[in-house]
Write a protein that holds these residues in place. Structure first.
Motif, mmCIF file in Angstrom:
data_model
loop_
_atom_site.group_PDB
_atom_site.id
_atom_site.type_symbol
_atom_site.label_atom_id
_atom_site.label_comp_id
_atom_site.label_asym_id
_atom_site.label_seq_id
_atom_site.Cartn_x
_atom_site.Cartn_y
_atom_site.Cartn_z
ATOM 1 N N ASP A 187 64.504 -54.893 49.288
ATOM 2 C CA ASP A 187 65.690 -54.036 49.284
ATOM 3 C C ASP A 187 66.088 -53.629 47.869
ATOM 4 O O ASP A 187 67.017 -52.839 47.682
ATOM 5 C CB ASP A 187 66.860 -54.755 49.966
ATOM 6 C CG ASP A 187 67.191 -56.078 49.282
ATOM 7 O OD1 ASP A 187 66.290 -56.651 48.615
ATOM 8 O OD2 ASP A 187 68.345 -56.542 49.410
ATOM 9 N N GLN A 188 65.410 -54.163 46.851
ATOM 10 C CA GLN A 188 65.722 -53.842 45.470
ATOM 11 C C GLN A 188 64.942 -52.607 45.017
ATOM 12 O O GLN A 188 63.918 -52.253 45.609
ATOM 13 C CB GLN A 188 65.390 -55.038 44.565
ATOM 14 C CG GLN A 188 66.160 -56.302 44.918
ATOM 15 C CD GLN A 188 65.723 -57.484 44.067
ATOM 16 O OE1 GLN A 188 64.758 -57.407 43.326
ATOM 17 N NE2 GLN A 188 66.459 -58.588 44.187
ATOM 18 N N PRO A 189 65.374 -51.941 43.947
ATOM 19 C CA PRO A 189 64.623 -50.787 43.422
ATOM 20 C C PRO A 189 63.207 -51.199 42.998
ATOM 21 O O PRO A 189 62.973 -52.343 42.600
ATOM 22 C CB PRO A 189 65.458 -50.327 42.223
ATOM 23 C CG PRO A 189 66.826 -50.870 42.484
ATOM 24 C CD PRO A 189 66.636 -52.156 43.231
ATOM 25 N N LEU A 190 62.277 -50.251 43.066
ATOM 26 C CA LEU A 190 60.876 -50.550 42.745
ATOM 27 C C LEU A 190 60.680 -51.080 41.325
ATOM 28 O O LEU A 190 59.912 -52.027 41.130
ATOM 29 C CB LEU A 190 60.020 -49.306 42.981
ATOM 30 C CG LEU A 190 59.793 -48.916 44.441
ATOM 31 C CD1 LEU A 190 58.940 -47.653 44.535
ATOM 32 C CD2 LEU A 190 59.126 -50.054 45.203
ATOM 33 N N PRO A 191 61.349 -50.520 40.301
ATOM 34 C CA PRO A 191 61.167 -51.100 38.958
ATOM 35 C C PRO A 191 61.598 -52.556 38.886
ATOM 36 O O PRO A 191 60.951 -53.376 38.219
ATOM 37 C CB PRO A 191 62.048 -50.207 38.072
ATOM 38 C CG PRO A 191 62.111 -48.911 38.796
ATOM 39 C CD PRO A 191 62.143 -49.273 40.248
ATOM 40 N N VAL A 192 62.679 -52.901 39.570
ATOM 41 C CA VAL A 192 63.138 -54.293 39.576
ATOM 42 C C VAL A 192 62.121 -55.181 40.294
ATOM 43 O O VAL A 192 61.805 -56.294 39.836
ATOM 44 C CB VAL A 192 64.520 -54.395 40.247
ATOM 45 C CG1 VAL A 192 64.960 -55.856 40.355
ATOM 46 C CG2 VAL A 192 65.541 -53.591 39.468
ATOM 47 N N GLN A 193 61.592 -54.688 41.417
ATOM 48 C CA GLN A 193 60.570 -55.449 42.132
ATOM 49 C C GLN A 193 59.341 -55.674 41.262
ATOM 50 O O GLN A 193 58.765 -56.771 41.248
ATOM 51 C CB GLN A 193 60.167 -54.707 43.410
ATOM 52 C CG GLN A 193 61.238 -54.592 44.465
ATOM 53 C CD GLN A 193 60.732 -53.926 45.717
ATOM 54 O OE1 GLN A 193 59.609 -54.170 46.154
ATOM 55 N NE2 GLN A 193 61.558 -53.060 46.316
ATOM 56 N N VAL A 228 49.050 -50.352 39.003
ATOM 57 C CA VAL A 228 48.292 -49.661 40.052
ATOM 58 C C VAL A 228 48.312 -50.469 41.348
ATOM 59 O O VAL A 228 48.494 -49.922 42.441
ATOM 60 C CB VAL A 228 46.850 -49.416 39.578
ATOM 61 C CG1 VAL A 228 46.005 -48.833 40.714
ATOM 62 C CG2 VAL A 228 46.833 -48.478 38.383
ATOM 63 N N VAL A 229 48.136 -51.776 41.233
ATOM 64 C CA VAL A 229 48.138 -52.635 42.420
ATOM 65 C C VAL A 229 49.499 -52.618 43.098
ATOM 66 O O VAL A 229 49.606 -52.480 44.323
ATOM 67 C CB VAL A 229 47.739 -54.075 42.034
ATOM 68 C CG1 VAL A 229 47.947 -55.018 43.212
ATOM 69 C CG2 VAL A 229 46.311 -54.119 41.560
ATOM 70 N N PHE A 230 50.538 -52.746 42.299
ATOM 71 C CA PHE A 230 51.898 -52.771 42.853
ATOM 72 C C PHE A 230 52.199 -51.475 43.599
ATOM 73 O O PHE A 230 52.717 -51.494 44.721
ATOM 74 C CB PHE A 230 52.892 -52.978 41.711
ATOM 75 C CG PHE A 230 54.329 -53.021 42.150
ATOM 76 C CD1 PHE A 230 54.889 -54.196 42.614
ATOM 77 C CD2 PHE A 230 55.124 -51.885 42.091
ATOM 78 C CE1 PHE A 230 56.213 -54.239 43.025
ATOM 79 C CE2 PHE A 230 56.439 -51.922 42.498
ATOM 80 C CZ PHE A 230 56.990 -53.100 42.957
ATOM 81 N N GLY A 249 49.935 -49.239 44.708
ATOM 82 C CA GLY A 249 48.997 -49.010 45.804
ATOM 83 C C GLY A 249 49.304 -49.826 47.032
ATOM 84 O O GLY A 249 49.197 -49.336 48.167
ATOM 85 N N VAL A 250 49.731 -51.071 46.842
ATOM 86 C CA VAL A 250 50.056 -51.924 47.983
ATOM 87 C C VAL A 250 51.250 -51.369 48.746
ATOM 88 O O VAL A 250 51.275 -51.353 49.983
ATOM 89 C CB VAL A 250 50.332 -53.363 47.506
ATOM 90 C CG1 VAL A 250 50.978 -54.181 48.610
ATOM 91 C CG2 VAL A 250 49.044 -54.023 47.061
ATOM 92 N N ARG A 251 52.220 -50.861 48.022
ATOM 93 C CA ARG A 251 53.407 -50.317 48.683
ATOM 94 C C ARG A 251 53.166 -48.946 49.301
ATOM 95 O O ARG A 251 54.002 -48.451 50.054
ATOM 96 C CB ARG A 251 54.563 -50.259 47.684
ATOM 97 C CG ARG A 251 55.260 -51.609 47.588
ATOM 98 C CD ARG A 251 55.912 -51.857 46.266
ATOM 99 N NE ARG A 251 56.511 -53.202 46.275
ATOM 100 C CZ ARG A 251 55.826 -54.321 46.133
ATOM 101 N NH1 ARG A 251 54.520 -54.272 45.976
ATOM 102 N NH2 ARG A 251 56.430 -55.507 46.151
ATOM 103 N N ALA A 252 52.030 -48.353 48.975
ATOM 104 C CA ALA A 252 51.665 -47.088 49.616
ATOM 105 C C ALA A 252 50.949 -47.300 50.945
ATOM 106 O O ALA A 252 50.710 -46.339 51.685
ATOM 107 C CB ALA A 252 50.778 -46.259 48.685
ATOM 108 N N LEU A 253 50.617 -48.550 51.259
ATOM 109 C CA LEU A 253 49.957 -48.827 52.531
ATOM 110 C C LEU A 253 50.906 -48.540 53.693
ATOM 111 O O LEU A 253 52.110 -48.791 53.592
ATOM 112 C CB LEU A 253 49.512 -50.299 52.594
ATOM 113 C CG LEU A 253 48.385 -50.723 51.648
ATOM 114 C CD1 LEU A 253 48.174 -52.229 51.741
ATOM 115 C CD2 LEU A 253 47.091 -49.999 51.984
ATOM 116 N N PRO A 254 50.381 -48.028 54.792
ATOM 117 C CA PRO A 254 51.255 -47.779 55.955
ATOM 118 C C PRO A 254 51.721 -49.098 56.576
ATOM 119 O O PRO A 254 51.033 -50.111 56.515
ATOM 120 C CB PRO A 254 50.351 -46.997 56.912
ATOM 121 C CG PRO A 254 48.955 -47.385 56.515
ATOM 122 C CD PRO A 254 48.995 -47.603 55.040
ATOM 123 N N GLY A 255 52.883 -49.063 57.157
ATOM 124 C CA GLY A 255 53.414 -50.261 57.805
ATOM 125 C C GLY A 255 54.522 -50.901 56.990
ATOM 126 O O GLY A 255 54.702 -50.625 55.801
#
Length: 318
Positions: A58-64, A22-24, A26-32
């Motif tokens: 620049d990597q895919p989200l699952p890898v990140q 959820v944190v991962f 949610g943080v990437r859903a922040l604007p900017g």
């Protein structure tokens, strides 16, 4: 007991993994764009691409996510995109301030809440109950930020009783440290004291009217023994639950108080990180607070058996 602890630890691990997802997300859903914030508004496309590659964006989200989770297990949360400082070092510097403030505030809340709750339960229908209920209503109704501003203006600036801002570690100078933390802890603990007072009053009111208490009084047991041995002790399970939940909330909710009194705690770090889109710091702070919640809840469950031996961790009676 060991089986119960193992079961709870397994549940805690699952909760932490779900919280990390959820944190991962949610943080990437922040604007900017953190790469843009780090490189500057005038950075060209090549510079932004280099920064994103450096941050792993620049990597895919699952890898990140897998990389983030693996590093978090080893205690490596990366470096701040805003300052370049290791996130673990930043949390290690700011978290003790928030923990000290939260523990001090909870100590004030428990002592005041238990005292007022006992008075309200013992003197039902009389002025001590009215005064205690009036305090809890006031403490729950007044916003913390407004009360903190009033405290700074009147108690610090005009009267000079407390410092308006600043922090001194109680570990280095105990007296000055407690002095600097007293006013923020009182402001932070007032609403929690009201919750403890209400729960203590409600629990003790039911206990003091129970049949076994009437029997104890009929056998000649003193009033003080009835109040503390039967009334307060049987109310501690409810109070312990409330205190455990409130302590976790204090750690997470100290953001406003730390901002008002300029305390270098984890609340200030969180706000600065959100404003600057500092992904590693935000993720680490939320995970640390989640871990604190889990540990506190586990300790509360274990304390049940200490307070009342009749309570079994399996949930079945003898």
């Amino acid at each position: 007991m060991l089986r119960y602890l193992f079961h709870r630890l397994w549940q805690s691990a699952v909760t932490l993994v779900l919280a990390s997802i959820v944190v991962f997300a949610g943080v990437r859903a922040l604007p900017g764009d953190p790469a843009l914030a780090m490189a500057g508004e005038e950075a060209d496309a090549e510079t932004l691409a280099a920064v994103r590659a450096q941050l792993g964006l620049d990597q895919p989200l699952p890898v990140q996510y897998l990389k983030f989770l693996g590093n978090a297990v080893t205690g490596d949360f990366g470096r701040s995109t805003r300052t370049g400082t290791p996130v673990t070092e930043m949390i290690g510097t700011t978290l003790p301030v928030t923990v000290q403030l939260a523990v001090y505030a909870m100590l004030i809340a428990v002592l005041a809440g238990l005292l007022l709750g006992v008075l309200a339960a013992v003197f039902r229908g009389r002025w001590p109950e009215w005064a205690a209920n009036g305090f809890s209503l006031f403490a729950l109704s007044v916003p913390t930020f407004w009360l903190g501003i009033l405290a700074v203006v009147y108690l610090s600036v005009q009267l000079g009783w407390f410092p308006a801002s600043g922090y001194v570690s109680p570990l280095k100078d105990p007296l000055r440290g407690v002095y600097y933390l007293t006013l923020p802890a009182v402001i932070l603990g007032l609403s929690h004291a009201a919750v403890v007072q209400r729960q203590t009053r409600a629990s003790m009111t039911g206990t003091l009217t129970a049949d076994f208490v009437r029997t104890a009084r009929a056998k000649g047991l003193g009033r003080g023994a009835v109040i503390f041995r039967y009334g307060l002790r049987n109310s501690l399970i409810v109070v312990t639950t409330i205190v455990g939940l409130q302590l976790g909330g204090l750690i997470a909710g100290a953001v406003v108080t730390e901002r008002i009194f300029s305390l270098p705690g984890i609340g200030k770090l969180t706000l600065d990180s959100v404003f600057s889109r500092d992904y590693p710091v935000i993720q680490a702070v939320v995970l640390v607070i989640t871990f604190a919640y889990i540990v506190i809840n586990l300790l509360v469950d274990v304390l049940y058996t200490v307070i009342d031996p009749r309570v079994r961790v399996s949930g079945r009676s003898r």
